[in-house]
Design a protein around this motif. Structure first.
Motif, mmCIF file in Angstrom:
data_model
loop_
_atom_site.group_PDB
_atom_site.id
_atom_site.type_symbol
_atom_site.label_atom_id
_atom_site.label_comp_id
_atom_site.label_asym_id
_atom_site.label_seq_id
_atom_site.Cartn_x
_atom_site.Cartn_y
_atom_site.Cartn_z
ATOM 1 N N PRO A 208 5.344 -35.933 -19.314
ATOM 2 C CA PRO A 208 5.792 -36.571 -18.240
ATOM 3 C C PRO A 208 6.809 -35.164 -16.802
ATOM 4 O O PRO A 208 7.919 -34.910 -17.549
ATOM 5 C CB PRO A 208 5.748 -37.634 -17.588
ATOM 6 C CG PRO A 208 6.510 -38.250 -18.817
ATOM 7 C CD PRO A 208 6.184 -37.277 -19.895
ATOM 8 N N SER A 209 6.470 -34.408 -16.264
ATOM 9 C CA SER A 209 7.577 -33.450 -15.252
ATOM 10 C C SER A 209 7.518 -34.264 -14.465
ATOM 11 O O SER A 209 9.288 -34.046 -13.857
ATOM 12 C CB SER A 209 6.281 -32.091 -15.505
ATOM 13 O OG SER A 209 5.643 -32.143 -13.881
ATOM 14 N N GLU A 210 7.034 -35.880 -14.334
ATOM 15 C CA GLU A 210 7.396 -37.092 -12.540
ATOM 16 C C GLU A 210 7.338 -38.396 -13.094
ATOM 17 O O GLU A 210 5.610 -37.704 -13.394
ATOM 18 C CB GLU A 210 7.126 -35.877 -11.635
ATOM 19 C CG GLU A 210 7.854 -36.686 -10.930
ATOM 20 C CD GLU A 210 7.468 -35.930 -8.687
ATOM 21 O OE1 GLU A 210 8.243 -36.980 -8.256
ATOM 22 O OE2 GLU A 210 6.047 -35.625 -8.364
ATOM 23 N N ARG B 30 3.277 -43.209 -9.976
ATOM 24 C CA ARG B 30 2.215 -41.451 -9.818
ATOM 25 C C ARG B 30 3.176 -40.795 -11.202
ATOM 26 O O ARG B 30 4.387 -40.454 -11.085
ATOM 27 C CB ARG B 30 2.536 -41.145 -8.678
ATOM 28 C CG ARG B 30 1.879 -39.446 -8.832
ATOM 29 C CD ARG B 30 2.132 -38.993 -7.636
ATOM 30 N NE ARG B 30 1.498 -39.325 -6.147
ATOM 31 C CZ ARG B 30 0.265 -39.289 -6.177
ATOM 32 N NH1 ARG B 30 0.108 -38.252 -6.627
ATOM 33 N NH2 ARG B 30 -0.664 -39.233 -5.082
ATOM 34 N N VAL B 31 2.531 -39.977 -11.663
ATOM 35 C CA VAL B 31 2.191 -39.927 -13.360
ATOM 36 C C VAL B 31 2.198 -38.517 -13.050
ATOM 37 O O VAL B 31 0.623 -37.608 -12.620
ATOM 38 C CB VAL B 31 2.305 -40.251 -14.729
ATOM 39 C CG1 VAL B 31 2.412 -39.256 -16.096
ATOM 40 C CG2 VAL B 31 2.302 -41.364 -14.083
ATOM 41 N N THR B 32 3.093 -37.276 -13.074
ATOM 42 C CA THR B 32 2.457 -35.527 -13.053
ATOM 43 C C THR B 32 3.164 -35.699 -13.924
ATOM 44 O O THR B 32 3.804 -35.238 -14.873
ATOM 45 C CB THR B 32 3.239 -35.143 -12.124
ATOM 46 O OG1 THR B 32 3.004 -35.979 -10.619
ATOM 47 C CG2 THR B 32 2.831 -33.541 -12.156
ATOM 48 N N GLU C 292 -2.501 -35.271 -13.121
ATOM 49 C CA GLU C 292 -2.018 -35.989 -12.018
ATOM 50 C C GLU C 292 -2.437 -37.417 -12.042
ATOM 51 O O GLU C 292 -3.317 -37.388 -11.663
ATOM 52 C CB GLU C 292 -0.656 -35.368 -11.341
ATOM 53 C CG GLU C 292 -0.535 -36.275 -9.705
ATOM 54 C CD GLU C 292 -0.251 -35.320 -8.778
ATOM 55 O OE1 GLU C 292 -0.475 -36.050 -7.760
ATOM 56 O OE2 GLU C 292 0.331 -34.393 -8.351
ATOM 57 N N ARG C 293 -1.524 -38.424 -12.396
ATOM 58 C CA ARG C 293 -3.038 -40.135 -12.133
ATOM 59 C C ARG C 293 -1.810 -40.834 -10.908
ATOM 60 O O ARG C 293 -0.155 -40.988 -11.373
ATOM 61 C CB ARG C 293 -3.695 -40.403 -13.393
ATOM 62 C CG ARG C 293 -4.438 -39.762 -13.359
ATOM 63 C CD ARG C 293 -6.461 -39.811 -12.920
ATOM 64 N NE ARG C 293 -7.162 -39.147 -13.687
ATOM 65 C CZ ARG C 293 -7.494 -38.038 -13.632
ATOM 66 N NH1 ARG C 293 -6.594 -37.684 -13.198
ATOM 67 N NH2 ARG C 293 -7.922 -37.868 -14.448
ATOM 68 N N GLU C 294 -2.576 -41.726 -10.473
ATOM 69 C CA GLU C 294 -2.027 -42.664 -9.637
ATOM 70 C C GLU C 294 -2.031 -43.745 -10.424
ATOM 71 O O GLU C 294 -3.281 -44.350 -10.298
ATOM 72 C CB GLU C 294 -1.870 -42.932 -8.435
ATOM 73 C CG GLU C 294 -1.052 -42.168 -7.675
ATOM 74 C CD GLU C 294 -1.678 -42.218 -5.969
ATOM 75 O OE1 GLU C 294 -2.182 -43.530 -5.785
ATOM 76 O OE2 GLU C 294 -0.510 -42.430 -4.597
ATOM 77 N N TYR D 83 -0.167 -40.665 -21.154
ATOM 78 C CA TYR D 83 -1.256 -39.978 -20.860
ATOM 79 C C TYR D 83 -2.408 -40.177 -20.935
ATOM 80 O O TYR D 83 -3.629 -39.781 -20.481
ATOM 81 C CB TYR D 83 -1.059 -38.965 -22.104
ATOM 82 C CG TYR D 83 -1.408 -37.803 -21.772
ATOM 83 C CD1 TYR D 83 -1.363 -36.572 -20.658
ATOM 84 C CD2 TYR D 83 -2.029 -37.414 -22.538
ATOM 85 C CE1 TYR D 83 -2.143 -35.406 -20.699
ATOM 86 C CE2 TYR D 83 -3.474 -36.239 -22.018
ATOM 87 C CZ TYR D 83 -3.357 -35.679 -21.275
ATOM 88 O OH TYR D 83 -3.903 -33.628 -21.081
ATOM 89 N N ALA E 291 -4.164 -42.395 -18.194
ATOM 90 C CA ALA E 291 -3.744 -41.805 -16.852
ATOM 91 C C ALA E 291 -5.070 -41.337 -16.831
ATOM 92 O O ALA E 291 -6.383 -41.045 -16.464
ATOM 93 C CB ALA E 291 -2.685 -40.235 -16.373
#
Length: 125
Positions: A11-13, A24-26, A32-34, A98, A101
């Motif tokens: 994840p980057s964020e 929120r996972v990016t 990207e997903r919430e 991941y 998501a």
């Protein structure tokens, strides 16, 4: 952060919503997903939820209002989520996050179907 050898998602964020009900996972590949706190709680990778085999997997009802109190790093490969109901034993690897998501809709539908089949509710009773 970069993808580890291009294989495992990183994840980057990770960003927790102000009301602590959504993560929120990016990821570095752009996914990207919430993810709702409720979904993360009922799909916790802990032995308490997953059991030690598929037949031991637990169905966790009554978590509609659960929130995430904190996100704790575990090495450089995972986070531990601490929930408002006291649950804190799940280690969410980047790979597991991941997959959640990527498959969020299917995982959520399966959870709701399992609750219905067991005559259980997302609400506390």
């Amino acid at each position: 952060m970069s993808q580890a050898h291009g294989k495992e998602p990183v994840p980057s964020e990770l960003r927790l919503s102000a009301d602590k009900t959504m993560l929120r996972v990016t990821f570095c590949d752009g996914l990207e997903r919430e993810l709702p706190a409720e979904l993360l709680r009922v799909e916790s990778p802990s032995a308490e939820v997953q059991g030690h085999s598929p037949s031991e997997r637990k169905l966790i009802p009554g978590k509609r209002l659960v929130t995430i109190l904190s996100i704790e790093p575990v090495g450089n490969y995972a986070v531990r989520l601490v929930f408002s109901d006291g649950h804190h034993t799940g280690i969410y690897s980047w790979v597991y996050l991941y997959e959640l998501a990527r498959n969020k809709d299917e995982v959520w539908r399966t959870y709701l179907d399992r609750l219905e089949a067991a005559s259980l509710s997302r609400d506390l009773v």
